[in-house]
Write an enzyme that holds these catalytic residues in place. Structure first.
Site, PDB file in Angstrom:
ATOM      1  N   HIS A 139       0.813  -1.219   0.000  1.00  0.00           N
ATOM      2  CA  HIS A 139       0.000   0.000   0.000  1.00  0.00           C
ATOM      3  C   HIS A 139       0.845   1.266   0.000  1.00  0.00           C
ATOM      4  O   HIS A 139       0.380   2.338   0.398  1.00  0.00           O
ATOM      5  CB  HIS A 139      -1.022  -0.034   1.134  1.00  0.00           C
ATOM      6  N   ASP A 176      -5.627   4.484   9.889  1.00  0.00           N
ATOM      7  CA  ASP A 176      -7.038   4.623   9.506  1.00  0.00           C
ATOM      8  C   ASP A 176      -7.537   3.391   8.747  1.00  0.00           C
ATOM      9  O   ASP A 176      -8.725   3.088   8.764  1.00  0.00           O
ATOM     10  CB  ASP A 176      -7.229   5.840   8.591  1.00  0.00           C
ATOM     11  N   GLU A 214      -9.265  13.465  14.814  1.00  0.00           N
ATOM     12  CA  GLU A 214      -8.760  13.739  13.465  1.00  0.00           C
ATOM     13  C   GLU A 214      -9.525  14.947  12.933  1.00  0.00           C
ATOM     14  O   GLU A 214     -10.247  15.619  13.678  1.00  0.00           O
ATOM     15  CB  GLU A 214      -8.930  12.527  12.529  1.00  0.00           C
TER      16      GLU A 214
HETATM   17  P1  FAD Z   1       4.354  -1.934   1.894  1.00  0.00           P
HETATM   18  O1  FAD Z   1       3.804  -0.879   1.022  1.00  0.00           O
HETATM   19  O2  FAD Z   1       4.294  -3.306   1.378  1.00  0.00           O
HETATM   20  O3  FAD Z   1       5.847  -1.578   2.336  1.00  0.00           O
HETATM   21  C1  FAD Z   1       6.159  -0.288   2.804  1.00  0.00           C
HETATM   22  C2  FAD Z   1       7.653  -0.190   3.136  1.00  0.00           C
HETATM   23  O4  FAD Z   1       7.946  -1.024   4.253  1.00  0.00           O
HETATM   24  C3  FAD Z   1       8.564  -0.685   2.012  1.00  0.00           C
HETATM   25  O5  FAD Z   1       9.751   0.043   2.069  1.00  0.00           O
HETATM   26  C4  FAD Z   1       8.805  -2.128   2.388  1.00  0.00           C
HETATM   27  O6  FAD Z   1      10.009  -2.620   1.830  1.00  0.00           O
HETATM   28  C5  FAD Z   1       8.862  -2.043   3.894  1.00  0.00           C
HETATM   29  N1  FAD Z   1       8.395  -3.256   4.548  1.00  0.00           N
HETATM   30  C6  FAD Z   1       7.231  -3.918   4.353  1.00  0.00           C
HETATM   31  N2  FAD Z   1       7.160  -4.957   5.187  1.00  0.00           N
HETATM   32  C7  FAD Z   1       8.290  -4.947   5.914  1.00  0.00           C
HETATM   33  C8  FAD Z   1       8.814  -5.772   6.946  1.00  0.00           C
HETATM   34  N3  FAD Z   1       8.134  -6.824   7.401  1.00  0.00           N
HETATM   35  N4  FAD Z   1      10.024  -5.476   7.462  1.00  0.00           N
HETATM   36  C9  FAD Z   1      10.733  -4.413   7.021  1.00  0.00           C
HETATM   37  N5  FAD Z   1      10.296  -3.603   6.047  1.00  0.00           N
HETATM   38  C10 FAD Z   1       9.086  -3.865   5.512  1.00  0.00           C
HETATM   39  N6  FAD Z   1      -0.391   5.126   7.216  1.00  0.00           N
HETATM   40  C11 FAD Z   1      -0.542   5.638   8.451  1.00  0.00           C
HETATM   41  O7  FAD Z   1       0.434   5.768   9.185  1.00  0.00           O
HETATM   42  N7  FAD Z   1      -1.774   6.000   8.897  1.00  0.00           N
HETATM   43  C12 FAD Z   1      -2.900   5.828   8.161  1.00  0.00           C
HETATM   44  O8  FAD Z   1      -3.980   6.133   8.609  1.00  0.00           O
HETATM   45  C13 FAD Z   1      -2.767   5.270   6.880  1.00  0.00           C
HETATM   46  N8  FAD Z   1      -3.843   5.052   6.114  1.00  0.00           N
HETATM   47  C14 FAD Z   1      -3.695   4.493   4.883  1.00  0.00           C
HETATM   48  C15 FAD Z   1      -4.837   4.262   4.117  1.00  0.00           C
HETATM   49  C16 FAD Z   1      -4.718   3.666   2.880  1.00  0.00           C
HETATM   50  C17 FAD Z   1      -5.963   3.404   2.061  1.00  0.00           C
HETATM   51  C18 FAD Z   1      -3.435   3.351   2.375  1.00  0.00           C
HETATM   52  C19 FAD Z   1      -3.287   2.765   1.023  1.00  0.00           C
HETATM   53  C20 FAD Z   1      -2.302   3.601   3.114  1.00  0.00           C
HETATM   54  C21 FAD Z   1      -2.419   4.177   4.382  1.00  0.00           C
HETATM   55  N9  FAD Z   1      -1.305   4.439   5.172  1.00  0.00           N
HETATM   56  C22 FAD Z   1      -1.473   4.950   6.425  1.00  0.00           C
HETATM   57  C23 FAD Z   1       0.052   4.234   4.662  1.00  0.00           C
HETATM   58  C24 FAD Z   1       0.607   2.909   5.093  1.00  0.00           C
HETATM   59  O9  FAD Z   1       0.842   2.869   6.483  1.00  0.00           O
HETATM   60  C25 FAD Z   1       1.968   2.673   4.433  1.00  0.00           C
HETATM   61  O10 FAD Z   1       1.873   2.785   3.057  1.00  0.00           O
HETATM   62  C26 FAD Z   1       2.488   1.298   4.801  1.00  0.00           C
HETATM   63  O11 FAD Z   1       3.783   1.153   4.330  1.00  0.00           O
HETATM   64  C27 FAD Z   1       1.637   0.268   4.156  1.00  0.00           C
HETATM   65  O12 FAD Z   1       1.909  -0.989   4.701  1.00  0.00           O
HETATM   66  P2  FAD Z   1       2.121  -2.177   3.695  1.00  0.00           P
HETATM   67  O13 FAD Z   1       2.022  -3.407   4.511  1.00  0.00           O
HETATM   68  O14 FAD Z   1       1.222  -2.075   2.539  1.00  0.00           O
HETATM   69  O15 FAD Z   1       3.635  -1.878   3.302  1.00  0.00           O
END
Ligand code: FAD
Length: 522
Positions: A92, A155, A266
């Protein structure tokens, strides 16, 4: 066992040679001993942003921490290899942060989804040990069965534990409990050298702190111990509208000064009809507010504060009364306060409801040029003005979140970057410009590039003028990153040298580009 290890090492050598070869020959699943290494998929080269699509050469679907350790141990032991590795949580990210061009993407959701609970007695803490690829929604569903839940959220819950801990993890509870990275007791991390390390504030604290908010640069989080609290059954969820920015922020700051009464704060800018009814699927109140949005040349904008109070049925708290006590002190527009009571689960899962609605309209899988910034309190008004100079309210599709956070809830030993606290203000703000750009609605390549250019202008100007810092940052060049970290750069780079000296991890962030066989600092 010995034979299996030798086979794995030989297979990994073949892998590295194949990845370094100009003729990539990974076309079908390969037997790399016990490693489940597969040809790339479209998922591995895409993310929620739909802006960048960088294809890896292979995907690892780990079955255990050891699989990841084997891979990283081998890659870090071979100066032959230029192969990079990115952990991918739920993908994400916005700007390819979990991608690895020509490298290996480790799909964290393949790890067995383990969640184990410890429920403390009276006066003791409770916690959950979870795999790094578990999504917060899974942890919520399981913990609620025990009457428990994590204290600090994002969120949206379809994000992984490892993914949000690599950033910070913030939401309306952050003012009260700190970000998610302030609510972790222990981690298991596989460093860029392939070592499996259990770390905490009292054991290998430097790795623990480096990884939290570490943008995937120092290690892969395979397990995390998350602090839990008693879960309320219901939540009283309130929205109040404002036509003056100063009054809006003053009331937000009032709310975060009352953590004994308020559980969530918020807020968002009401730019147009669409944002007025934002997340109305989850917030089912009958909002009787028909503001005058002015004209295109002279737009009028409004603001909405959201706050929530937890309702524990066994405590016999009168939430109506608590809301009454709070709202009496607020200065919202006359009669413009609305409230609903929803289950705790529905409250936390509110963005999923929006997602389902947007999906049904074909508006979820579109470009998302998002920009999130931490803004010092002293600059929040100028930031608002800068924002309004760079967007057109009548054609803004999405949401602009603004809410206060408290600095002392953040641990400055972690890798997260906050604005400098020169003025000693306890309050800072987060502003999320969460924009959708739908190609079917006329926003394809050129339009998307223009939105990205504007966001960069906002980020650069706010950085230079008011010391704002990007959250979930994206900087196209290493020098942009140096500037982003400021005086914290040296510590970040030194930690990289120690935990991932060959710059294998997290290439999608673009912080440490891998140049010819040089370890960082050499
Ligand atoms: P990914 O996108 O898969 O990875 C993100 C980063 O973390 C990359 O650099 C990846 O290499 C690294 N990574 C992933 N897993 C690991 C691991 N296990 N160990 C080490 N590194 C790792 N963020 C907030 O803080 N608050 C919010 O309210 C919020 N709302 C959101 C709502 C939506 C609809 C979306 C799409 C995103 C939101 N986000 C929010 C952002 C979100 O927290 C970040 O994009 C987060 O990185 C997404 O987690 P993911 O598991 O999809 O990570």
């Amino acid at each position: 066992m010995e034979i299996a290890m030798v086979c794995t090492r030989v297979s990994l050598l073949i892998l590295i040679l194949s990845l370094c070869s100009p003729y990539k020959f990974i076309q079908s699943p390969m037997d790399f001993g016990p490693l489940n290494l597969l040809p790339t998929t479209t998922t591995a080269s895409s993310d929620f942003g739909r802006i960048l699509f960088q294809s890896p050469s292979a995907v690892l679907k780990p079955q255990s921490s050891r699989d990841i350790s084997l891979l990283l141990g081998f890659l870090s032991g071979s100066s032959l290899s230029k192969v990079t590795v990115a952990a991918r949580g739920a993908g994400h990210s916005i700007h390819g942060q979990a991608q690895a061009l020509d490298g290996i993407v480790v799909e964290m959701c393949s790890l067995p989804s383990e969640i184990e609970f410890y429920k403390g007695g009276e006066g003791e803490i409770s916690y959950a040990d979870v795999s790094g690829g578990v999504m917060w929604i899974e942890l919520l569903e399981q913990s609620l069965k025990l009457g428990l839940a994590p204290r600090s959220w994002t969120d949206y819950l379809y994000l992984t534990v490892g993914g949000t801990l690599s950033n910070a993890g913030i939401s309306g509870q952050t003012f009260k409990h700190g970000p998610q990275i302030s609510n972790v007791l222990q981690l298991e991390v596989i460093t860029g050298r392939g070592e499996i390390v259990a770390c905490s504030p009292s054991k290998d604290a430097d790795l623990f702190n480096a990884v939290l908010g570490g943008l995937g640069q120092f290690g892969i989080i395979t397990r995390a111990r998350i602090l839990l609290q008693e879960a309320p059954q219901k939540v009283k969820w309130v929205r109040a509208f404002y036509d003056d920015f100063g009054t809006f922020t003053k009331d937000q700051e009032l709310l975060v000064s009352m953590p004994d009464l308020v559980d969530y704060v918020e807020g968002f800018i009401v730019l147009n009809e669409q944002s007025l009814h934002s997340s109305s699927v989850a917030f089912p109140a009958n909002v009787d507010f028909s503001p005058d949005f002015g004209t295109k040349s002279s737009p009028k904008i409004y603001y909405c504060i959201e706050f929530a109070v937890h309702d524990y049925q066994h405590k016999n708290t009168n939430v109506e009364q608590v809301v009454e006590v709070i709202s009496r002190q607020m200065s919202h527009m006359v009669s413009q306060l609305y409230s609903v009571e929803v289950s705790y689960f529905d409250f936390l899962n509110r963005v999923r409801m929006e997602e389902m609605s947007l999906r049904s309209l074909g508006m979820w899988e579109v470009h998302h040029p998002w920009l999130n910034m931490f803004v010092p309190k002293a600059g929040i008004s100028s930031f608002r003005d800068l924002l309004m100079d760079n967007i057109s309210p009548d054609n803004f599709d999405g949401l602009i979140l603004i809410y206060p956070l408290l600095r002392d809830k953040w641990d400055t030993n972690t890798s997260v970057v906050l604005p400098n606290s020169g003025s000693m203000d306890r309050v800072m703000y987060v502003v999320g410009i969460l924009r959708s750009a739908n190609p079917d609605d006329g926003c394809s390549h050129h339009c998307l590039q223009e939105l990205l250019r504007r966001h960069r202008h906002i980020a650069d100007t706010a950085g230079a003028r008011i010391g704002a810092k990007q959250y979930l940052a994206h900087h196209p060049t290493p020098s942009g990153w140096h500037q982003h970290f400021g005086r914290r750069w040296e510590q970040f780079a030194e930690r990289k040298t120690r935990f991932d000296p060959l710059l294998i991890l997290g290439p999608g962030q673009g912080i440490f580009p891998r140049s010819n066989n040089a370890a960082y600092g050499s």
